[in-house]
Design an enzyme around this catalytic site. Structure first.
Site, PDB file in Angstrom:
ATOM      1  N   LYS A 179       0.843  -1.207   0.000  1.00  0.00           N
ATOM      2  CA  LYS A 179       0.000   0.000   0.000  1.00  0.00           C
ATOM      3  C   LYS A 179       0.875   1.253   0.000  1.00  0.00           C
ATOM      4  O   LYS A 179       0.617   2.202  -0.738  1.00  0.00           O
ATOM      5  CB  LYS A 179      -0.942  -0.017   1.218  1.00  0.00           C
ATOM      6  N   GLN A 221      -4.870  -1.577   9.638  1.00  0.00           N
ATOM      7  CA  GLN A 221      -4.720  -2.852   8.915  1.00  0.00           C
ATOM      8  C   GLN A 221      -5.264  -4.001   9.755  1.00  0.00           C
ATOM      9  O   GLN A 221      -4.846  -4.197  10.894  1.00  0.00           O
ATOM     10  CB  GLN A 221      -3.238  -3.080   8.579  1.00  0.00           C
ATOM     11  N   ASP A 268     -11.305   2.424   3.654  1.00  0.00           N
ATOM     12  CA  ASP A 268     -11.622   0.997   3.517  1.00  0.00           C
ATOM     13  C   ASP A 268     -13.125   0.798   3.295  1.00  0.00           C
ATOM     14  O   ASP A 268     -13.546  -0.290   2.897  1.00  0.00           O
ATOM     15  CB  ASP A 268     -11.230   0.253   4.804  1.00  0.00           C
TER      16      ASP A 268
END
Ligand code: NAP
Length: 308
Positions: free
Chosen positions: A52, A96, A119
């Site tokens: 990422k 995460q 997200d």
């Protein structure tokens, strides 16, 4: 010959389209910024986060990696999220998953400002998804919708079956397909006659985390099959069985000690489907591309709010 749906190519297209949007944001002094929280030591998460951050660097998006220890508490993580919420130059906050054992992940995700929820996991944004309002969508299922669209695979009016009901893949996938006017069935570990249900699918999306469990008898001939699963095989006999003694796969296993496989048997899928995503190189590359899109959109909303 079935069509192989190439996630790497679609990722490259999506990222290329991000370029001019980032330039416009930079010109308006609104560089997109992403903060990733990598709590504890999870080797798989470390790889995902590295990728990422690399994607941000390649695009010229600002990124920041925070690495609290395995012993971090829910309260400490919430405090970290809240401090990122207060920083205007951070458009996206990504804790995460999975978070360390003992941390209440739902409370941490709830602490993320919904405007910075790149997200698409915050309940406010899940509500927007259910209502089909604009808002950030979960990256993996949204990437699959992009892939189907760019390959011009029709969705409207077709039967779609999603195997898996997780909050991050299965449920949002089913809703996105529904909004595209598919007739959708969601399956899970208690579904009776799974193979029979799957065989009804014109579009079969599998997100189970069970190595090559979906075999020929689950696939309607001519279906489009999207294999979300990523499973690492570490048993040579399993590799031999699933890949029917493929010399290339066995050589790869002997070299690396493991081989990646999806949730769908790759050979059965290639024989039965009219179009399918390979593993690797199918769904995987799309997730990060859609994260970049969500981050850019958050920055564009910030710019819009500044200039309003
Ligand atoms: P998850 O949270 O573990 O959910 C798995 C789902 O599959 C659950 O709903 C479970 O049913 C269902 N399931 C498990 N075994 C089953 C069986 N034998 N028959 C029918 N349903 C079954 O997994 P996830 O996070 O959604 O991820 C699924 C897979 O996708 C994993 O391999 C993961 O690594 C991969 N993934 C890939 C990407 C990517 O970018 N490519 C992104 C995310 C995930 P119950 O609800 O009844 O337990």
């Amino acid at each position: 010959m079935p069509q192989v749906l190439n996630g790497n190519q679609i990722r490259d297209q999506i990222l290329k389209e991000c370029g001019p949007r980032i330039e416009a944001l930079k010109a308006a002094r609104c560089l997109p910024g992403l903060a990733v929280i990598l709590a504890g030591n999870n080797p798989a998460s470390e790889i995902y986060v590295r990728n990422k951050v690399k994607a941000c660097q390649a695009l010229g998006v600002y990124s920041e990696k925070l690495t609290p220890p395995d012993s971090v508490t829910t309260e400490e993580l919430i405090e970290t999220v809240e401090s990122l919420n207060r920083r205007p130059e951070i458009d996206g906050i990504l804790p995460q998953l999975p978070l360390p054992a003992g941390v209440d992940a739902k409370r941490v995700l709830l602490a993320v400002n919904p405007d910075k929820d790149v997200d698409g996991f915050h309940p406010v944004n899940l509500g927007h998804l259910v209502a089909n309002n604009p808002g950030p969508r979960p990256c993996t299922p949204n990437g699959i919708i992009e892939l189907l669209g760019r390959y011009e695979i029709p969705i409207s009016g077709r039967r779609a079956v999603v195997v898996g009901r997780s909050d991050i893949v299965g449920k949002p996938m089913a809703l996105l397909l529904l909004h595209k006017h598919a007739t959708v069935t969601i399956c899970h570990s208690r579904t009776a006659n799974l193979a029979e249900v799957c065989r009804e699918a014109d579009i079969l999306v599998v997100a189970m985390g069970r190595a090559a469990l979906i075999t020929a008898e689950y696939i309607k001939p001519g279906a489009t099959v999207i294999d979300v699963g990523m499973n690492r095989l570490t048993d040579r006999n399993e590799v031999a069985r699933i890949f029917r003694n493929s010399p290339e796969k066995l050589a790869a296993f002997d070299k690396n000690g493991s081989v990646l496989v999806g949730d769908v048997n790759p050979l059965d899928m290639a024989e039965r489907a009219s179009a399918y995503t390979p593993v690797p190189g199918g769904v995987g590359p799309l997730t990060i591309a859609m994260l970049m899109v969500n981050t850019i959109e958050a920055a564009e909303r910030r710019l819009g709010a500044c200039s309003a």
